[in-house]
Design a protein around this motif. Structure first.
Motif, PDB file in Angstrom:
ATOM      1  N   MET A 112     -22.489 -24.135  28.742  1.00  0.00           N
ATOM      2  CA  MET A 112     -22.908 -24.104  30.300  1.00  0.00           C
ATOM      3  C   MET A 112     -22.804 -25.897  30.615  1.00  0.00           C
ATOM      4  N   SER A 113     -22.412 -26.618  31.819  1.00  0.00           N
ATOM      5  CA  SER A 113     -22.267 -27.769  31.584  1.00  0.00           C
ATOM      6  C   SER A 113     -23.072 -28.144  32.149  1.00  0.00           C
ATOM      7  N   THR A 114     -23.018 -29.834  31.264  1.00  0.00           N
ATOM      8  CA  THR A 114     -24.695 -30.316  31.686  1.00  0.00           C
ATOM      9  C   THR A 114     -24.959 -30.762  32.645  1.00  0.00           C
ATOM     10  N   ARG A 115     -23.859 -30.737  34.033  1.00  0.00           N
ATOM     11  CA  ARG A 115     -24.263 -30.559  35.353  1.00  0.00           C
ATOM     12  C   ARG A 115     -25.250 -29.489  35.394  1.00  0.00           C
ATOM     13  N   VAL A 158     -35.432 -36.037  33.702  1.00  0.00           N
ATOM     14  CA  VAL A 158     -35.588 -37.583  34.790  1.00  0.00           C
ATOM     15  C   VAL A 158     -35.137 -36.837  36.089  1.00  0.00           C
ATOM     16  N   ASP A 159     -34.759 -35.260  36.284  1.00  0.00           N
ATOM     17  CA  ASP A 159     -34.119 -35.193  37.544  1.00  0.00           C
ATOM     18  C   ASP A 159     -34.500 -35.385  38.738  1.00  0.00           C
ATOM     19  N   ALA A 160     -36.343 -35.274  39.398  1.00  0.00           N
ATOM     20  CA  ALA A 160     -37.025 -35.284  39.792  1.00  0.00           C
ATOM     21  C   ALA A 160     -36.701 -36.889  40.071  1.00  0.00           C
ATOM     22  N   ARG A 161     -36.681 -37.555  38.472  1.00  0.00           N
ATOM     23  CA  ARG A 161     -36.670 -38.799  39.676  1.00  0.00           C
ATOM     24  C   ARG A 161     -35.764 -39.205  40.017  1.00  0.00           C
ATOM     25  N   LEU A 162     -34.791 -38.628  39.769  1.00  0.00           N
ATOM     26  CA  LEU A 162     -33.161 -39.062  40.652  1.00  0.00           C
ATOM     27  C   LEU A 162     -32.722 -38.571  41.410  1.00  0.00           C
ATOM     28  N   HIS A 163     -33.536 -37.770  41.845  1.00  0.00           N
ATOM     29  CA  HIS A 163     -33.512 -36.970  43.391  1.00  0.00           C
ATOM     30  C   HIS A 163     -34.079 -38.120  43.827  1.00  0.00           C
ATOM     31  N   GLU A 176     -26.083 -32.201  44.462  1.00  0.00           N
ATOM     32  CA  GLU A 176     -25.307 -33.253  45.600  1.00  0.00           C
ATOM     33  C   GLU A 176     -24.493 -34.854  44.859  1.00  0.00           C
ATOM     34  N   LEU A 177     -26.098 -34.956  43.756  1.00  0.00           N
ATOM     35  CA  LEU A 177     -25.607 -36.330  43.292  1.00  0.00           C
ATOM     36  C   LEU A 177     -23.590 -36.723  42.350  1.00  0.00           C
ATOM     37  N   THR A 234     -23.507 -43.074  38.629  1.00  0.00           N
ATOM     38  CA  THR A 234     -22.125 -42.865  37.976  1.00  0.00           C
ATOM     39  C   THR A 234     -22.685 -43.291  36.552  1.00  0.00           C
ATOM     40  N   ARG A 235     -23.395 -44.154  36.270  1.00  0.00           N
ATOM     41  CA  ARG A 235     -23.958 -44.723  34.990  1.00  0.00           C
ATOM     42  C   ARG A 235     -25.164 -44.046  35.249  1.00  0.00           C
ATOM     43  N   ALA A 236     -26.208 -43.543  36.259  1.00  0.00           N
ATOM     44  CA  ALA A 236     -27.278 -42.711  35.798  1.00  0.00           C
ATOM     45  C   ALA A 236     -26.629 -41.326  35.576  1.00  0.00           C
ATOM     46  N   LEU A 237     -25.934 -40.663  36.217  1.00  0.00           N
ATOM     47  CA  LEU A 237     -25.753 -39.192  35.690  1.00  0.00           C
ATOM     48  C   LEU A 237     -24.999 -39.483  34.249  1.00  0.00           C
ATOM     49  N   GLU A 238     -24.513 -40.366  34.198  1.00  0.00           N
ATOM     50  CA  GLU A 238     -23.888 -40.479  32.567  1.00  0.00           C
ATOM     51  C   GLU A 238     -25.110 -40.150  31.859  1.00  0.00           C
ATOM     52  N   LEU A 239     -25.800 -41.051  31.468  1.00  0.00           N
ATOM     53  CA  LEU A 239     -27.190 -40.500  30.610  1.00  0.00           C
ATOM     54  C   LEU A 239     -27.305 -39.328  31.099  1.00  0.00           C
ATOM     55  N   ARG A 240     -27.458 -39.117  32.482  1.00  0.00           N
ATOM     56  CA  ARG A 240     -28.660 -37.778  32.518  1.00  0.00           C
ATOM     57  C   ARG A 240     -28.294 -37.123  31.900  1.00  0.00           C
TER      58      ARG A 240
END
Length: 147
Positions: free
Chosen positions: A1-4, A10-15, A24-25, A39-45
Motif C-alpha cells: 500500500m502506498s503512503t498516499r 494530520v489528514d483532517a488538518r491538511l484537508h 486531490e492534494l 509538496t513539502r506538507a505531503l512529503e512530511l505526511r
C-alpha cells in the motif's frame, strides 16, 4: 500500500488548510504550478503515515505478547525490551514529523488571508496615499505664492 493511501493523524488538518481531500492534494502536488508548501506538507505526511504505521505495529505486537489469555511461559523480556526500543524509535520519528508538519502549517498564512483580504488591504493603502499626498500639496503651493 502506498503512503498516499495510508491514513495519518494530520489528514483532517491538511484537508482544512489546503481546502481539498488528501487524494486531490496529491494530484495537485504533481502539477507544474504546485505550491512548495503543499509538496513539502505531503512529503512530511507520507513520512508520518509510515511512522504511525510502525508505532501501531509495535503496539499491536506488544499487546498480543502480553494478552491476558497468553501463556506466561511465552513472555520474553528480551523481546519486550527490543520492542520497547523499536517503539521509542518509531514514536521519536512520529513526533518529529508531527512537529515538522505543525511548523510548516503555522508558517503559512491563514486560508482566508491568502487572496482577497490582501488585495483589499492594498487597495485601501493605494486610495489613502493620493488623498494624503494631494491635500498638503495645494497648501504649500499657496504658502509659496504668498511669500
Amino acid at each position: 500500500m502506498s503512503t498516499r493511501r495510508k491514513p495519518s493523524s494530520v489528514d483532517a488538518r491538511l484537508h482544512q488548510v489546503f481546502e481539498a481531500p488528501i487524494d486531490e492534494l496529491y494530484e495537485m502536488a504533481v502539477l507544474p504550478d504546485a505550491s512548495p508548501a503543499l509538496t513539502r506538507a505531503l512529503e512530511l505526511r507520507s513520512f508520518l503515515a509510515l511512522a504511525e504505521e510502525q508505532v501501531a505495529r509495535v503496539r499491536d505486537r506488544v499487546h498480543a505478547a502480553t494478552a491476558a489469555d497468553r501463556d506466561m511461559g511465552e513472555l520474553s523480556s528480551d523481546a519486550l525490551r527490543f520492542d520497547a526500543q523499536w517503539l521509542e524509535a518509531a514514536l521519536d520519528a512520529r513526533n518529529g514529523y508531527l512537529a515538522a508538519v505543525d511548523k510548516l502549517l503555522r508558517s503559512m498564512p491563514p486560508t482566508g488571508h491568502r487572496t482577497q483580504p490582501v488585495r483589499m488591504a492594498q487597495a485601501q493603502v493605494t486610495t489613502a496615499r493620493p488623498t494624503a499626498v494631494a491635500a498638503p500639496a495645494p497648501q504649500r503651493a499657496g504658502a509659496a505664492r504668498a511669500r
